[in-house]
Design a protein around this motif. Structure first.
Motif, short mmCIF file in Angstrom:
data_model
loop_
_atom_site.label_atom_id
_atom_site.label_comp_id
_atom_site.label_asym_id
_atom_site.label_seq_id
_atom_site.Cartn_x
_atom_site.Cartn_y
_atom_site.Cartn_z
N LYS A 138 0.82 -1.21 0.00
CA LYS A 138 0.00 0.00 0.00
C LYS A 138 0.85 1.26 0.00
N LEU A 139 2.00 1.16 0.65
CA LEU A 139 2.91 2.30 0.66
C LEU A 139 3.29 2.68 -0.76
N ILE A 140 3.64 1.68 -1.52
CA ILE A 140 4.07 1.91 -2.90
C ILE A 140 2.92 2.43 -3.75
N LYS A 141 1.79 1.84 -3.56
CA LYS A 141 0.60 2.26 -4.30
C LYS A 141 0.31 3.73 -4.01
N LYS A 142 0.38 4.05 -2.75
CA LYS A 142 0.11 5.42 -2.33
C LYS A 142 1.13 6.38 -2.93
N ALA A 143 2.37 5.92 -2.98
CA ALA A 143 3.42 6.77 -3.54
C ALA A 143 3.07 7.15 -4.97
N GLY A 144 2.54 6.19 -5.72
CA GLY A 144 2.12 6.46 -7.09
C GLY A 144 1.01 7.49 -7.14
N MET A 145 0.06 7.33 -6.25
CA MET A 145 -1.07 8.26 -6.24
C MET A 145 -0.63 9.67 -5.89
N ILE A 146 0.30 9.75 -4.95
CA ILE A 146 0.80 11.07 -4.58
C ILE A 146 1.54 11.71 -5.75
N THR A 147 2.33 10.89 -6.44
CA THR A 147 3.06 11.43 -7.59
C THR A 147 2.09 11.97 -8.64
N SER A 148 1.03 11.22 -8.88
CA SER A 148 0.10 11.70 -9.90
C SER A 148 -0.63 12.95 -9.41
N ALA A 149 -0.84 13.05 -8.11
CA ALA A 149 -1.48 14.26 -7.59
C ALA A 149 -0.54 15.45 -7.71
N LEU A 150 0.74 15.23 -7.44
CA LEU A 150 1.73 16.31 -7.53
C LEU A 150 1.93 16.79 -8.96
N THR A 151 2.07 15.82 -9.86
CA THR A 151 2.46 16.18 -11.22
C THR A 151 1.25 16.38 -12.14
N GLU A 152 0.14 15.78 -11.78
CA GLU A 152 -1.05 15.76 -12.64
C GLU A 152 -0.83 14.99 -13.94
N TYR A 153 0.13 14.10 -13.94
CA TYR A 153 0.28 13.22 -15.09
C TYR A 153 -0.01 11.78 -14.67
N THR A 154 -0.06 10.93 -15.67
CA THR A 154 -0.23 9.50 -15.40
C THR A 154 1.03 8.95 -14.75
N THR A 155 0.87 8.15 -13.73
CA THR A 155 2.05 7.58 -13.10
C THR A 155 1.93 6.06 -12.99
N PHE A 156 3.05 5.43 -12.84
CA PHE A 156 3.02 4.01 -12.50
C PHE A 156 4.10 3.74 -11.46
N VAL A 157 3.87 2.73 -10.66
CA VAL A 157 4.88 2.31 -9.69
C VAL A 157 4.97 0.79 -9.74
N THR A 158 6.14 0.29 -9.44
CA THR A 158 6.27 -1.16 -9.36
C THR A 158 6.50 -1.53 -7.91
N SER A 159 5.96 -2.67 -7.54
CA SER A 159 6.20 -3.15 -6.18
C SER A 159 7.66 -3.56 -6.06
N PRO A 160 8.20 -3.57 -4.87
CA PRO A 160 9.63 -3.85 -4.70
C PRO A 160 9.97 -5.23 -5.26
N GLU A 161 10.99 -5.26 -6.02
CA GLU A 161 11.46 -6.51 -6.60
C GLU A 161 12.02 -7.39 -5.48
N GLN A 162 11.62 -8.64 -5.48
CA GLN A 162 11.93 -9.49 -4.32
C GLN A 162 12.86 -10.65 -4.64
N SER A 163 13.43 -10.64 -5.84
CA SER A 163 14.21 -11.83 -6.19
C SER A 163 15.43 -11.98 -5.29
N LEU A 164 15.88 -10.90 -4.68
CA LEU A 164 17.00 -11.02 -3.74
C LEU A 164 16.53 -10.91 -2.28
N ALA A 165 15.23 -10.76 -2.11
CA ALA A 165 14.71 -10.66 -0.75
C ALA A 165 14.84 -12.01 -0.05
N LYS A 166 15.14 -11.94 1.21
CA LYS A 166 15.34 -13.19 1.93
C LYS A 166 14.04 -13.64 2.58
#
Lengths: 349, 349
Positions: free
Chosen positions: A106-134
DNA sequence: GTTAGCACTCTTGTTTGTTGAGTGCTAATC
DNA sequence: GATTAGCACTCAACAAACAAGAGTGCTAAC
């Protein structure tokens, strides 16, 4: 020809103007810029030069000039002035993100929404890549009614689950979960392969009584759930803003972009192509490899954890987007996310 | 005036035609329908009657007729013929959904995508409502670095999690999880209130050594995570199809709908307003309460678990949507989901 | 080097006329 | 009495013609 200081100033003024109006910029409009103090005739001469140099394009005789891709590129690299975000915007962002800190997705999702609110453009965010996550823990829950849930938790706090239709009973579930946790915790997703799974299979077979069929079944699902961790989610927000821009009055064009954005595969390719560093990355118009973005610009930034790129935040808009504002917004939000994500990790070191 | 059989047939032919072409339908076009075998003059007279009765509208003199909202309503209730889905479509659906059965969220998401593929309209789906879902297990994982993850699992197999920044150690985490699970499992989200939590607080305080502050903190987060279960997710798919329809050539109109669909709050209201029964629900044009949908139609169906409505699948399109096809698709997919969801539950009874 | 002035170009908006689809009404026909 | 052919009429949509205006490039004067 020499791109002297005056030409630079004129080019900057033209692009600034065009970003605001989306209309070809004429010499008269620029002659009114106070700091330059030049007549329209002089501007015309300079404009002709700038066109010859490839920075401007004239849609037709008797129209003003429009920046070319090269023009934008030069503007982004050397001309544009810094944008200062308002304090309320910054504080608002703090507040909004702080609230979400307890759920990674949700943090990441929210970050995208905030960016689109700030810039007024379309935004996308990716969830943290986990291939190295333990992996931190594996849990197995018998839900009753012949269903069992496998839950995998990473040390970053990401949770993935998967249901399978067989029943182990509570005791067996717990014992199995304990074995899996002890064997897999501390390993990254990349380190877990079929060989590793087979090794665990042997351990379980020797210490528990499970039908071989169930065992294979379960391990397959565990493996699938773990693999699922490295599948990055992509959230797109504020697509509707595209329709705001006169360059997309043509519904066919808008539709093309919409289709592109709705297909996650396209977005994944897009993300894969971006750089890996800490800096903000810009791709302008034809520089895009994806056909539907040929007259868009794409600005991306990476967020990281442990100094390793983990995901991206990106803004998509018309080539004449307000780059300065987008840069400032992305810069702000990415450093902010970095701070939140690394907060805990720094504590431990 | 009497809505006799012939008038009905003519009305049906007109609406069928209009659904296909989006152009006002003239008397000539209908006179060519074989089964009627009437001249355009006769049709004209009948059309004038149908207009007087409120089923048709004439955009202007010398234009053909367009169905009114009442016309569509009558068409949907009494006229339209059944649509038969192709066998490959049905088989394809089986295959696609079967693959996803192991992840509740993804199953629902996929169902929406399939619906949009079948109907070619914009669809939305809501995740299963969990306010009556019973809690199966609560897990607490110390991730190290001062972060602890609370995980709640329902008997339906839905998993929600929440991170908090304090450290309990593995032993305490496990003990706490065990207490919470034993106190809360079997209860539905609705049955857990602050009082219940307070009761648990007392038990923990007496049997474990935890700072009171940590305890309150944790219980707050557990409560929040549980509440989060009843927050329905909404997935929208195939928005771009809206731009395909000539009625949305006007970018302003399309933009309005896009904005509406991107705001989850709007969608939640929309869903709340729908019926509760097993049947397919249609809202046509002005019957919609939401302003931006005034010239759309909305078709929804509920899917259920244990004979209780759990979520909705909906299709949004122009008023002249292919209702027959949409009905058939929704019917197929909702019964299919019902079957998958109830499979396990039937086993246990 | 800069700028006023002017002829020229090309889009954009407006007007005007034309076409064609579709109607309603009437009178003839079945 | 119901149906249909015929006809005058209406109105959107398209095209051609025209005017207006924004902007240019070039030249000559400053």
């Amino acid at each position: 020809m020499d791109l002297n200081d005056r030409k630079r100033k004129i080019l900057q003024a033209i692009i600034d103007e065009y970003i605001g109006t989306a209309e070809p910029v004429g010499s008269r409009a620029i002659s009114k810029v106070k700091e330059l103090g030049l007549s329209s005739a002089t501007i015309r001469n300079e404009m002709a030069d700038l066109e010859e140099m490839g920075y401007l394009i004239q849609p037709h005789t008797s129209a003003g000039r429009v920046p070319s891709d090269e023009g934008y590129r030069f503007y982004v690299n050397s001309l544009m002035s810094r944008y200062r975000l308002g304090m309320e915007a910054i504080e608002n962002l703090h507040l909004e993100l702080e609230k979400r800190v307890n759920q990674l997705d949700k943090l990441i999702k929210k970050a995208g929404m905030i960016t689109s609110a700030l810039t007024e453009y379309t935004t996308f965010v990716t969830s943290p890549e986990q291939s190295l996550a333990k992996i931190s823990k594996i849990d197995i829950v018998d839900l009753g009614s012949g269903r069992t849930l496998v839950i995998v938790v990473t040390q970053d706090g990401l949770v993935r689950n998967c249901m399978l239709s067989l029943s182990l009973g509570n005791d067996n579930s717990e014992r199995l979960a304990a074995i899996l946790t002890s064997k897999l915790s501390g390993l990254s997703v990349d380190e877990i392969d079929f060989e590793k799974i087979r090794e665990i299979e042997a351990v379980i077979a020797s210490s528990m009584t499970l039908s071989p069929k169930s065992l294979v079944n379960i391990l397959n699902f565990v493996y699938e759930t773990i693999s699922d961790l490295s599948a990055t989610e992509i959230y797109v927000d504020n697509v509707k803003s595209i329709l705001k821009f006169p360059e997309y009055r043509d519904v066919a064009k808008a539709s093309e972009i919409f289709g592109f954005l709705e297909n996650k595969e396209n977005l994944k390719k897009l993300i894969a192509s971006g750089g890996d560093g800490k800096n903000i990355n810009v791709v302008i118009g034809d520089e895009n490899t994806a056909e539907p973005l040929k007259d868009c610009s794409l600005v991306t930034v990476n967020y990281s954890l442990d100094n390793r790129t983990r995901g991206k935040i990106g803004v998509i808009g018309p080539k004449r987007m307000d780059y300065a504002k987008v840069f400032a917004s992305l810069d702000l939000i990415s450093t902010h996310i970095d701070r939140i994500l690394n907060l805990y990790h720094d504590d431990s070191s």
